[in-house]
Design a protein around this motif. Sequence first.
Motif, short mmCIF file in Angstrom:
data_model
loop_
_atom_site.label_atom_id
_atom_site.label_comp_id
_atom_site.label_asym_id
_atom_site.label_seq_id
_atom_site.Cartn_x
_atom_site.Cartn_y
_atom_site.Cartn_z
N VAL A 55 -1.52 -1.66 -3.74
CA VAL A 55 -1.83 -0.68 -4.98
C VAL A 55 -1.77 0.75 -4.33
O VAL A 55 -1.20 1.85 -4.73
N LEU A 56 -2.79 0.83 -3.39
CA LEU A 56 -3.15 2.27 -2.58
C LEU A 56 -1.84 2.68 -1.95
O LEU A 56 -1.62 3.88 -2.00
N PHE A 57 -1.05 1.74 -1.45
CA PHE A 57 0.05 1.98 -0.77
C PHE A 57 0.95 2.56 -1.79
O PHE A 57 1.67 3.66 -1.20
N SER A 58 1.27 2.00 -2.89
CA SER A 58 2.15 2.23 -3.99
C SER A 58 1.93 3.85 -4.37
O SER A 58 2.80 4.89 -4.63
N PHE A 59 0.61 4.06 -4.54
CA PHE A 59 0.16 5.57 -4.94
C PHE A 59 0.40 6.59 -4.04
O PHE A 59 0.94 7.53 -4.10
N VAL A 60 0.02 6.11 -2.67
CA VAL A 60 0.24 7.19 -1.43
C VAL A 60 1.96 7.53 -1.51
O VAL A 60 2.09 8.56 -1.23
N VAL A 61 2.62 6.66 -1.41
CA VAL A 61 4.06 6.68 -1.20
C VAL A 61 4.59 7.40 -2.40
O VAL A 61 5.54 8.39 -2.28
N GLY A 62 4.07 7.15 -3.46
CA GLY A 62 4.52 7.86 -4.92
C GLY A 62 4.20 9.27 -4.90
O GLY A 62 5.29 10.12 -5.02
N ALA A 104 2.77 -10.27 -5.89
CA ALA A 104 1.59 -10.69 -4.94
C ALA A 104 0.79 -9.41 -4.23
O ALA A 104 0.47 -9.39 -3.16
N PHE A 105 0.64 -8.31 -5.20
CA PHE A 105 -0.07 -7.17 -4.86
C PHE A 105 -1.77 -7.35 -4.78
O PHE A 105 -2.06 -8.25 -5.36
N LYS A 106 -2.23 -6.74 -3.76
CA LYS A 106 -3.36 -6.85 -3.46
C LYS A 106 -4.03 -5.32 -3.79
O LYS A 106 -2.96 -4.27 -3.52
N ILE A 107 -5.18 -4.92 -3.53
CA ILE A 107 -5.65 -3.48 -3.51
C ILE A 107 -4.82 -2.56 -2.71
O ILE A 107 -4.52 -1.44 -2.78
N GLN A 108 -4.52 -3.14 -1.48
CA GLN A 108 -4.07 -2.21 -0.39
C GLN A 108 -2.60 -1.92 -0.60
O GLN A 108 -2.04 -0.93 -0.51
N PHE A 138 7.02 4.67 -8.19
CA PHE A 138 5.99 4.05 -7.32
C PHE A 138 4.69 4.23 -8.13
O PHE A 138 3.91 3.30 -7.85
N LEU A 139 4.15 5.43 -8.53
CA LEU A 139 3.05 5.65 -9.00
C LEU A 139 2.89 4.67 -10.22
O LEU A 139 1.83 4.24 -10.48
N LEU A 140 3.77 4.55 -11.21
CA LEU A 140 3.91 3.78 -12.33
C LEU A 140 3.58 2.23 -11.96
O LEU A 140 2.88 1.39 -12.63
N ASN A 141 4.26 1.91 -10.71
CA ASN A 141 4.23 0.76 -10.16
C ASN A 141 2.77 0.16 -9.62
O ASN A 141 2.00 -0.80 -10.28
N GLY A 142 2.21 1.19 -9.08
CA GLY A 142 0.75 1.16 -8.87
C GLY A 142 -0.35 0.80 -10.07
O GLY A 142 -0.96 0.19 -9.99
#
Length: 180
Positions: free
Chosen positions: A133-140, A127-131, A108-112
């Motif tokens: 990316v932030l979600f991916s970082f938090v979940v990771g 279709a990622f937006k900044i939200q 998830f972090l790498l994906n972010g």
Amino acid sequence: MATHAVHTRDTGPRRRIEFDKHLPVDHRLNTVYRIGAGLIGAFLVAFGVLGLIHHIGYFDTGGATVTGLNTNGTLSVLSICIGAILLVGMVIGGNVASTLNMVLGILFLLNGFLFLGLLDTPNNFLAFKIQNVLFSFVVGLLLMTFGMYGRVGSTLPHDNPYWRHRHPDAVEREHPADGG
């Protein structure tokens, strides 16, 4: 006296850790691994199902939003698959859930980071937006925290297999090998 299946010293270049058979099943940390995997997995499945219900194109990079996150059909299917894997990890529990949480957390972090670089480019196929990316970082970070809980730290209890693996001399002093 119960014997423990932790190697104290290996003569080869690699040391391997073995766990007491009861630890992954009965250990109190098992609940943390399972609940963490289950909650995040359930959210991802729900997010994916809601995305598919909206009949968004599989590689549509438009502004389709579900639960505050941008999505398309591919991201919805991927979310369902990853969520299902986390739910399976929750059911299995123990070291499987812990390791699964750590591996998926890193992914998830790498994906972010990957999609942070792909924002506003034609290659942004999920279709990622900044939200997102932030979600991916938090979940990771959450998944990694759940996965590392009980594996790292300076105050691990002495019955913890990871502490035992890192301190083989202390384990030998506490539980001397049976003579004979």
